[in-house]
Write a protein that holds these residues in place. Structure first.
Motif, PDB file in Angstrom:
ATOM      1  N   GLU A 111      36.411  28.473 -28.479  1.00 52.01           N
ATOM      2  CA  GLU A 111      36.227  29.684 -27.672  1.00 52.01           C
ATOM      3  C   GLU A 111      35.149  29.489 -26.609  1.00 52.01           C
ATOM      4  N   VAL A 112      34.019  28.929 -27.002  1.00 49.14           N
ATOM      5  CA  VAL A 112      32.920  28.743 -26.064  1.00 49.14           C
ATOM      6  C   VAL A 112      33.299  27.742 -24.972  1.00 49.14           C
ATOM      7  N   ILE A 113      33.975  26.668 -25.343  1.00 43.78           N
ATOM      8  CA  ILE A 113      34.418  25.687 -24.343  1.00 43.78           C
ATOM      9  C   ILE A 113      35.391  26.326 -23.358  1.00 43.78           C
ATOM     10  N   ASP A 114      36.319  27.123 -23.855  1.00 49.37           N
ATOM     11  CA  ASP A 114      37.304  27.755 -22.970  1.00 49.37           C
ATOM     12  C   ASP A 114      36.651  28.725 -21.995  1.00 49.37           C
ATOM     13  N   VAL A 115      35.763  29.579 -22.506  1.00 49.15           N
ATOM     14  CA  VAL A 115      35.157  30.612 -21.660  1.00 49.15           C
ATOM     15  C   VAL A 115      34.122  30.017 -20.708  1.00 49.15           C
ATOM     16  N   ASN A 116      33.245  29.175 -21.232  1.00 53.58           N
ATOM     17  CA  ASN A 116      32.098  28.712 -20.460  1.00 53.58           C
ATOM     18  C   ASN A 116      32.380  27.525 -19.551  1.00 53.58           C
ATOM     19  N   LEU A 117      33.445  26.789 -19.825  1.00 54.31           N
ATOM     20  CA  LEU A 117      33.697  25.578 -19.040  1.00 54.31           C
ATOM     21  C   LEU A 117      35.109  25.514 -18.466  1.00 54.31           C
ATOM     22  N   ASN A 118      36.123  25.580 -19.340  1.00 51.93           N
ATOM     23  CA  ASN A 118      37.491  25.420 -18.848  1.00 51.93           C
ATOM     24  C   ASN A 118      37.862  26.488 -17.822  1.00 51.93           C
ATOM     25  N   SER A 119      37.569  27.744 -18.134  1.00 49.33           N
ATOM     26  CA  SER A 119      37.926  28.822 -17.208  1.00 49.33           C
ATOM     27  C   SER A 119      37.155  28.700 -15.899  1.00 49.33           C
ATOM     28  N   GLN A 120      35.920  28.210 -15.982  1.00 46.04           N
ATOM     29  CA  GLN A 120      35.098  28.063 -14.779  1.00 46.04           C
ATOM     30  C   GLN A 120      35.732  27.052 -13.821  1.00 46.04           C
ATOM     31  N   PHE A 121      36.207  25.949 -14.385  1.00 46.90           N
ATOM     32  CA  PHE A 121      36.829  24.935 -13.532  1.00 46.90           C
ATOM     33  C   PHE A 121      38.136  25.438 -12.940  1.00 46.90           C
ATOM     34  N   VAL A 122      38.957  26.084 -13.764  1.00 45.35           N
ATOM     35  CA  VAL A 122      40.246  26.578 -13.280  1.00 45.35           C
ATOM     36  C   VAL A 122      40.051  27.554 -12.123  1.00 45.35           C
ATOM     37  N   LEU A 123      39.157  28.526 -12.295  1.00 43.44           N
ATOM     38  CA  LEU A 123      38.915  29.514 -11.240  1.00 43.44           C
ATOM     39  C   LEU A 123      38.328  28.849  -9.998  1.00 43.44           C
ATOM     40  N   THR A 124      37.373  27.970 -10.202  1.00 49.83           N
ATOM     41  CA  THR A 124      36.734  27.311  -9.065  1.00 49.83           C
ATOM     42  C   THR A 124      37.716  26.428  -8.305  1.00 49.83           C
ATOM     43  N   GLN A 125      38.629  25.800  -9.010  1.00 51.97           N
ATOM     44  CA  GLN A 125      39.625  24.964  -8.348  1.00 51.97           C
ATOM     45  C   GLN A 125      40.486  25.788  -7.397  1.00 51.97           C
ATOM     46  N   HIS A 126      40.951  26.949  -7.864  1.00 48.21           N
ATOM     47  CA  HIS A 126      41.782  27.804  -7.004  1.00 48.21           C
ATOM     48  C   HIS A 126      40.996  28.304  -5.797  1.00 48.21           C
ATOM     49  N   VAL A 127      39.793  28.812  -6.042  1.00 47.47           N
ATOM     50  CA  VAL A 127      38.985  29.353  -4.951  1.00 47.47           C
ATOM     51  C   VAL A 127      38.516  28.232  -4.023  1.00 47.47           C
ATOM     52  N   GLY A 128      38.107  27.105  -4.611  1.00 41.34           N
ATOM     53  CA  GLY A 128      37.601  25.994  -3.817  1.00 41.34           C
ATOM     54  C   GLY A 128      38.629  25.444  -2.844  1.00 41.34           C
ATOM     55  N   ARG A 129      39.884  25.380  -3.255  1.00 42.99           N
ATOM     56  CA  ARG A 129      40.941  24.889  -2.346  1.00 42.99           C
ATOM     57  C   ARG A 129      40.984  25.721  -1.068  1.00 42.99           C
ATOM     58  N   GLN A 130      40.921  27.036  -1.238  1.00 44.02           N
ATOM     59  CA  GLN A 130      40.975  27.929  -0.081  1.00 44.02           C
ATOM     60  C   GLN A 130      39.727  27.797   0.778  1.00 44.02           C
ATOM     61  N   MET A 131      38.579  27.653   0.142  1.00 40.04           N
ATOM     62  CA  MET A 131      37.340  27.484   0.903  1.00 40.04           C
ATOM     63  C   MET A 131      37.385  26.208   1.729  1.00 40.04           C
ATOM     64  N   ILE A 132      37.910  25.138   1.144  1.00 40.42           N
ATOM     65  CA  ILE A 132      38.024  23.870   1.870  1.00 40.42           C
ATOM     66  C   ILE A 132      38.937  24.031   3.079  1.00 40.42           C
ATOM     67  N   GLU A 133      40.044  24.732   2.894  1.00 39.68           N
ATOM     68  CA  GLU A 133      40.981  24.944   4.009  1.00 39.68           C
ATOM     69  C   GLU A 133      40.322  25.736   5.137  1.00 39.68           C
ATOM     70  N   ARG A 134      39.463  26.715   4.762  1.00 37.09           N
ATOM     71  CA  ARG A 134      38.790  27.542   5.766  1.00 37.09           C
ATOM     72  C   ARG A 134      37.549  26.864   6.333  1.00 37.09           C
ATOM     73  N   GLY A 135      37.073  25.826   5.661  1.00 35.08           N
ATOM     74  CA  GLY A 135      35.907  25.104   6.145  1.00 35.08           C
ATOM     75  C   GLY A 135      34.579  25.706   5.760  1.00 35.08           C
ATOM     76  N   GLY A 136      34.547  26.512   4.686  1.00 37.30           N
ATOM     77  CA  GLY A 136      33.264  27.068   4.273  1.00 37.30           C
ATOM     78  C   GLY A 136      33.367  27.956   3.061  1.00 37.30           C
ATOM     79  N   GLY A 137      32.252  28.097   2.350  1.00 32.28           N
ATOM     80  CA  GLY A 137      32.199  28.977   1.191  1.00 32.28           C
ATOM     81  C   GLY A 137      30.984  28.650   0.345  1.00 32.28           C
ATOM     82  N   LYS A 138      30.672  29.555  -0.559  1.00 37.53           N
ATOM     83  CA  LYS A 138      29.522  29.395  -1.456  1.00 37.53           C
ATOM     84  C   LYS A 138      29.988  29.570  -2.894  1.00 37.53           C
ATOM     85  N   ILE A 139      29.671  28.607  -3.737  1.00 38.16           N
ATOM     86  CA  ILE A 139      30.019  28.672  -5.149  1.00 38.16           C
ATOM     87  C   ILE A 139      28.732  28.536  -5.962  1.00 38.16           C
TER      88      ILE A 139
END
Length: 252
Positions: A111-139
């Protein structure tokens, strides 16, 4: 031209775990600085509850989502929904389970691995792709003092927070040249639900306080300034940093 490097007017910040505690304080601080807020927590109310009311009081827009961060499909759906609208991502959702390592239930570990790490990477991957395409963002990730230390009876939490420190640096190495700043805040001992067991133990609480040069437990609001700094233009040349906000604990 706006010359205030801390002004977040016109920006949209996604803050996970914003329903209470540190996430609430960071979402509030970002809204004070001018950002509109999209909040996600497992128990997030449809109207946003207290954090929704506070953001709207500050004149900013608010959008709430109930997301179970143990559920990868739910996190993926949320990420796909908000990615194109996200200028600032605050990965704060987390959980902690306390039991000696030798008896630590494996379901708690998962549970702790899923909430604290796995979900963080999954969400960041989706958001990060869009930020890279736009050329900017803060994580911004929420790390911990246990990103530097081992802790006691919290093996899953310590493992994930150490991993968050490494993930912060790994993503920063890849994305800084694409205009995306990736950093983390490492809260010290803050008066939240996660530290209630420590504060309720007189011996443990005194041991902790005796090492904090500021001589007090931190408040969730102490994290607001760091969040605004890392979300703003003021930190454009800051990348891959795990910033302790700890009353001096790490300097002791």
């Amino acid at each position: 031209m706006n010359t205030n490097p801390f002004d977040l007017t016109g920006k949209t910040a996604v803050v996970t775990g914003a329903r209470r505690g540190i996430g609430f304080a960071m979402a509030e601080a970002l809204a004070v600085a001018g950002a509109d807020i999209i909040a996600a927590s497992a128990g997030q109310e449809a109207d946003g509850g207290a954090i929704g009311r506070r953001v709207r009081e500050l004149g900013r827009s608010f959008e709430g989502h109930g997301v179970d961060f143990r559920d990868r499909d739910a996190v993926t759906a949320f990420g796909q929904d908000v990615a194109a609208r996200t200028d600032i991502l605050v990965n704060n959702a987390g959980t902690i389970r306390r039991a000696p390592a030798a008896e630590h239930p494996l379901e708690w570990w998962d549970e702790v691995i899923d909430v604290n790490l796995n979900s963080q990477f999954v969400l960041t991957q989706h958001v990060g792709r869009q930020m890279i395409e736009r050329g900017g963002g803060k994580i911004i990730f929420t790390a911990s003092l246990l990103s530097f230390q081992g802790g006691v009876t919290v093996p899953g939490y310590a493992a994930t927070k150490s991993a968050i420190g490494g993930l912060t640096k790994a993503l920063a190495n890849e994305w800084a040249s694409r205009g995306v700043n990736v950093n983390a805040i490492a809260p010290g001992y803050i008066s939240t639900d996660n530290t209630e067991a420590l504060r309720d133990d007189p011996e443990r609480s005194q041991s902790i306080l005796s090492r904090i040069p500021a001589a007090r437990w931190g408040e969730a609001s102490d994290l607001g300034g760091a969040a605004v700094f890392l979300a703003s233009r003021a930190s454009d040349y800051v990348s891959g940093v795990v910033l302790p906000v700890d009353g001096g604990w790490m300097g002791r």
